[in-house]
Motif scaffolding. Structure first.
Motif, mmCIF file in Angstrom:
data_model
loop_
_atom_site.group_PDB
_atom_site.id
_atom_site.type_symbol
_atom_site.label_atom_id
_atom_site.label_comp_id
_atom_site.label_asym_id
_atom_site.label_seq_id
_atom_site.Cartn_x
_atom_site.Cartn_y
_atom_site.Cartn_z
ATOM 1 N N ILE A 1 5.611 1.974 -1.492
ATOM 2 C CA ILE A 1 5.245 1.351 -3.168
ATOM 3 C C ILE A 1 4.509 0.818 -2.543
ATOM 4 O O ILE A 1 4.975 -0.095 -1.300
ATOM 5 N N ILE A 2 3.094 0.138 -3.029
ATOM 6 C CA ILE A 2 2.636 -1.325 -2.086
ATOM 7 C C ILE A 2 2.032 -1.978 -3.345
ATOM 8 O O ILE A 2 1.580 -1.570 -4.764
ATOM 9 N N TYR A 3 2.798 -3.687 -3.218
ATOM 10 C CA TYR A 3 2.596 -4.221 -4.024
ATOM 11 C C TYR A 3 1.249 -5.113 -3.878
ATOM 12 O O TYR A 3 1.064 -5.456 -2.358
ATOM 13 N N ILE B 1 -3.503 -1.057 3.636
ATOM 14 C CA ILE B 1 -3.642 -0.384 2.047
ATOM 15 C C ILE B 1 -3.622 1.205 2.793
ATOM 16 O O ILE B 1 -2.299 2.233 2.700
ATOM 17 N N ASP B 2 -4.376 1.242 3.567
ATOM 18 C CA ASP B 2 -4.748 3.072 4.203
ATOM 19 C C ASP B 2 -3.452 2.909 5.043
ATOM 20 O O ASP B 2 -3.297 4.363 5.445
ATOM 21 N N ARG B 3 -3.502 2.223 6.109
ATOM 22 C CA ARG B 3 -2.088 2.617 7.125
ATOM 23 C C ARG B 3 -1.533 2.474 6.782
ATOM 24 O O ARG B 3 -0.475 3.542 7.369
ATOM 25 N N LEU B 4 -1.281 1.874 5.727
ATOM 26 C CA LEU B 4 0.337 1.682 5.228
ATOM 27 C C LEU B 4 0.613 3.013 3.920
ATOM 28 O O LEU B 4 1.911 3.980 4.623
ATOM 29 N N PRO C 1 1.498 6.724 -1.975
ATOM 30 C CA PRO C 1 1.885 5.372 -2.635
ATOM 31 C C PRO C 1 1.695 5.138 -4.326
ATOM 32 O O PRO C 1 0.430 5.094 -4.266
ATOM 33 N N ALA C 2 2.089 4.552 -4.043
ATOM 34 C CA ALA C 2 2.840 3.653 -5.592
ATOM 35 C C ALA C 2 2.123 1.927 -5.476
ATOM 36 O O ALA C 2 1.981 1.733 -5.064
ATOM 37 N N LEU C 3 0.202 1.779 -5.735
ATOM 38 C CA LEU C 3 -0.345 1.276 -6.037
ATOM 39 C C LEU C 3 0.018 -0.158 -7.179
ATOM 40 O O LEU C 3 -0.257 -0.051 -8.024
ATOM 41 N N ILE C 4 0.886 -1.313 -6.867
ATOM 42 C CA ILE C 4 1.843 -1.803 -8.020
ATOM 43 C C ILE C 4 0.980 -3.385 -7.773
ATOM 44 O O ILE C 4 1.345 -3.990 -6.839
ATOM 45 N N VAL D 1 3.942 -5.780 0.952
ATOM 46 C CA VAL D 1 3.345 -6.398 -0.232
ATOM 47 C C VAL D 1 1.452 -6.676 0.430
ATOM 48 O O VAL D 1 2.100 -7.169 1.873
ATOM 49 N N VAL D 2 0.952 -7.242 0.055
ATOM 50 C CA VAL D 2 -0.526 -7.465 0.358
ATOM 51 C C VAL D 2 -1.317 -8.365 -0.683
ATOM 52 O O VAL D 2 -1.964 -8.715 -1.432
#
Length: 103
Positions: A47-49, A37-40, A71-74, A7-8
């Motif tokens: 999943i990245i919120y 986000i790029d690192r994750l 990743p799914a970016l939500i 989560v960011v």
């Protein structure tokens, strides 16, 4: 295979996600958020919120990850409320998949 969830966003908005066992990354800077986000993504997060308030400043990054399976970016609202960006993305994706807006 289980994927991690990240989560960011700003600290006040994302801290509650830590209770759920998600990895939280506090920032209000869009450039730093892109790097996170790029690192994750490289670390195989599934999943990245991302808070809408950050997402509105980084449409290029959002588009880039829309073209990938993971990743799914939500997008999620921040503690101040929704900007409607996340809801619009869901409506657009449903319309693309079904051929019409059923929401």
């Amino acid at each position: 295979m289980a994927h991690n969830i990240g989560v960011v966003g700003d600290k006040d908005s994302i801290l509650p996600f830590k209770i759920l066992g998600f990895s939280v990354f506090a920032t209000t800077d869009p450039t730093e958020a892109r790097e996170i986000i790029d690192r994750l993504a490289k670390e195989k997060y599934g999943i990245i919120y991302l808070t809408e308030s950050l997402a509105q400043h980084m449409p290029d990054t959002i588009s880039r990850y829309d073209a990938t399976l993971t990743p799914a970016l939500i997008l999620i609202p921040n503690h101040s409320g929704s900007l409607g960006i996340g809801k619009k993305r869901i409506q657009d994706n449903v319309e693309k998949a079904v051929g019409q807006n059923i929401l």
